[in-house]
Enzyme design. Structure first.
Site, short mmCIF file in Angstrom:
data_model
loop_
_atom_site.label_atom_id
_atom_site.label_comp_id
_atom_site.label_asym_id
_atom_site.label_seq_id
_atom_site.Cartn_x
_atom_site.Cartn_y
_atom_site.Cartn_z
CG ASP A 1 -1.85 -1.23 1.18
OD1 ASP A 1 -2.32 -1.59 0.09
OD2 ASP A 1 -2.03 -1.85 2.24
CE LYS B 1 3.07 -2.59 -4.43
NZ LYS B 1 2.65 -2.23 -3.08
CG HIS C 1 -1.61 -2.52 -7.25
ND1 HIS C 1 -0.70 -3.15 -8.07
CD2 HIS C 1 -1.28 -2.90 -5.99
CE1 HIS C 1 0.13 -3.87 -7.31
NE2 HIS C 1 -0.21 -3.74 -6.06
CD GLN D 1 0.97 -8.72 -2.00
OE1 GLN D 1 1.79 -9.45 -2.52
NE2 GLN D 1 -0.23 -8.55 -2.50
#
Ligand code: IMP
Ligand code: MG
Length: 402
Positions: A12, A15, A40, A213
Site C-alpha cells: 500500500d 505502487k 492497486h 505488496q
C-alpha cells in the site's frame, strides 16, 4: 529498459498509481507475483480503478500488461476487471496477456485460507482471504491447476476431482461445482499465451515490473510468518517470469508514514486518536478487504533494511501531502531493547520487542515548505538514496519530478 517498481514497506505504498504514471514509457507492465490480494488503486480524475490482477498500465496509452507465471490467477476477478474497463469505455482485450503456466486460484483455496485463519485464532496472519497462500501451497505440492491444464476439459475435470477429494480428506472442505471454472476459462482464454512464445518479444521490449505488496511482506525476507505467500522483493521477477532478466533499475516506493494491514509487528504504530487522524487523512482502508489499515510513523530501520535487501537504486515517496498541516511529524530512527540501542535485527520477528527512538520535524503547510525539504533531505542522507519523484495527491497526474 527493464525496470522494477516495488514496495519498500508492508504494501500500500502507492505502487499502483506510480506504476501507472511511469507505464507510458514502457511497452509492458509485468505482474510477477501475488494475486487478487493486491489492491492497486489508480485515480484518473474522471474515474477510479482498483486493480487486483490487471497490471497497472495507463489505460489511456498503448502500454500492454503481462501476467507472468509467478502470479496466482483468480479468473473471476480478472474477468470482472476487464469487464469493468469495457463498461467505462476501454477495451483492453488486445492489451492483456497471461502466462499459461500461471496457477489458478480455486474456491477451495479461499475456503482453506478462511479455515486456516480461523483455526490459528489469535495467531492468525490476517490474510485477505483471497486464497493466495493455499494456491501457492498447492503449486508446491504439485497438485495445483494451471491455466494450461484447462485446455483439455476432460483432464482438467480429473484434476479438479482429485483436488476435491483431497480437500475433503485433508481439510473436510466440500467443493464439487466445477462449472464456473470452465465458464470463466472461456472468457479468459483469449489472453493466455505460452511464456516461451512471448519470451523474445519481452526481451526486445521495455518492461516495467510491478511488484505486489512490499518487501516486508516477502515470504523469505519479510516479517515471517506475518507475510504473504510469495516473493514481494525484486528477486521475484525471475521466478515470476520463469527466466533470467537483467534489471536496469530498481525503483522502491515508500509512503511518508507507514501502514500495515493484517497482524504482525509494527514498532512505530500509533493508536487511538493519533492513528485515526492519519487513517482519515490518508484514507487508509484496505483496497481489497476494506479493513482499516494500522497506521504509524515512517520507520527508518525498516526502510533501510528493505533498501538493502532489494538493492534499491532510487526511491519515490508517496503521500507526504497527507501529512501537510500537521504540527509535528516524526520518523522512527533507532530501535532499543531494555534502553540499549540495537541494530536492525536480522530476524525481523524480533521487532515485536523493540522500543523506538524518534526524531521530530516541524510540520509543513505544503510540499514547497522548507520544513518538508528538511524531511526529504534527512531521509535521503540517512538512506543514501535519491528520491526521484514525489507523489503529491491521489491522481495519476499528481506527481512531480524532484
Ligand atoms: P495474503 O496475501 O492474503 O495471504 O495475506 C498475508 C498478509 O499480507 C496479510 O497481512 C495481508 O493483509 C497482507 N497483504 C496481502 N496483500 C496485501 C496488499 O496488497 N497490501 C497490503 N497488505 C497486503
Ligand atoms: Mg494496496
Amino acid at each position: 529498459m527493464k525496470v522494477v517498481c516495488y514496495g519498500l514497506q508492508w504494501g500500500d505504498e502507492g505502487k499502483g498509481k506510480v506504476t501507472t504514471y511511469l507505464s507510458k514509457d514502457y511497452d509492458y507492465v509485468v505482474r510477477y507475483g501475488g494475486g487478487s490480494n493486491a489492491g492497486h488503486t489508480v485515480e484518473y480524475g474522471e474515474f477510479k480503478l482498483v486493480h487486483h490482477l490487471v497490471p497497472s498500465f495507463d489505460i489511456r496509452t498503448n502500454t500492454k500488461g503481462y501476467i507472468a507465471n509467478g502470479v496466482v490467477v483468480d479468473m473471476n476477478v480478472i474477468n470482472e476487471e476487464i469487464e469493468e474497463l469495457k463498461r467505462i469505455g476501454f477495451d483492453v482485450s488486445e492489451r492483456i496477456k497471461i502466462s499459461n503456466l500461471a496457477h489458478v486460484v480455486l474456491p477451495v483455496h479461499k475456503m482453506l485460507d478462511e479455515k486456516l485463519e480461523s483455526i490459528k485464532g489469535n495467531k492468525a496472519v490476517g490474510t485477505t482471504k483471497r486464497g493466495i497462500g493455499p494456491a501457492y501451497a498447492d503449486k508446491v505440492h504439485r497438485i495445483g491447476l494451471r491455466l494450461i491444464d484447462l485446455e483439455n476439459k476432460e483432464l482438467a475435470i480429473e484434476k479438479l476431482q482429485f483436488l476435491s477429494e483431497l480437500y475433503k480428506k485433508l481439510y473436510s472442505i466440500e467443493w464439487h461445482d466445477f462449472d464456473s471454472i470452465f465458464e470463466e476459462y472461456e472468457k479468459i482464454k483469449k489472453y493466455i499465451v505460452s511464456p516461451i512464445d512471448i519470451k523474445s518479444e519481452l526481451s526486445k521490449s521495455n518492461l516495467l515490473f510491478e511488484g505486489t505488496q512490499g518487501v516486508l511482506l516477502d515470504i523469505d525476507m519479510g516479517s515471517y510468518p506475518y507475510v504473504t505467500g510469495t516473493y514481494c522483493n525484486v528477486t521475484g521477477t525471475e521466478p515470476g517470469l520463469g527466466y533470467p532478466i537483467k534489471l536496469d533499475k530498481r525503483i522502491g516506493v515508500f509512503k511518508a508514514y507507514l501502514t500495515r494491514v493484517g497482524e504482525g509487528p509494527f514498532p512505530t504504530e500509533l493508536f487511538g486518536e493519533e492513528a485515526e487522524e492519519l487513517r482519515k487523512a490518508g484514507k487508509e482502508y484496505g483496497a481489497t478487504t476494506g479493513r482499516p489499515r494500522r497506521c504509524g510513523w515512517l520507520d527508518l530501520p525498516i526502510l533501510k533494511y528493505a533498501i538493502e535487501i532489494s538493492e534499491c537504486d532510487e526511491m519515490i515517496m508517496t503521500k507526504a501531502d497527507v501529512l501537510s498541516g500537521m504540527q509535528k511529524v516524526k520518523i522512527g530512527v533507532r530501535y532499543k531493547i531494555n534502553g540499549k540501542t540495537v541494530e536492525m535485527p536480522n530476524e525481523i520477528s524480533v521487532l515485536e520487542d523493540v522500543e523506538v527512538e524518534y526524531i521530530e520535524f516541524n510540520g509543513w503547510k505544503n510540499l514547497e515548505d522548507n520544513n518538508f525539504q528538511k524531511f526529504v533531505e534527512f531521509i535521503e542522507s540517512e538512506t543514501g538514496r535519491k528520491i526521484t519523484y514525489l507523489s503529491t495527491g491521489a491522481k495519476v497526474s499528481d506527481i512531480i519530478k524532484k
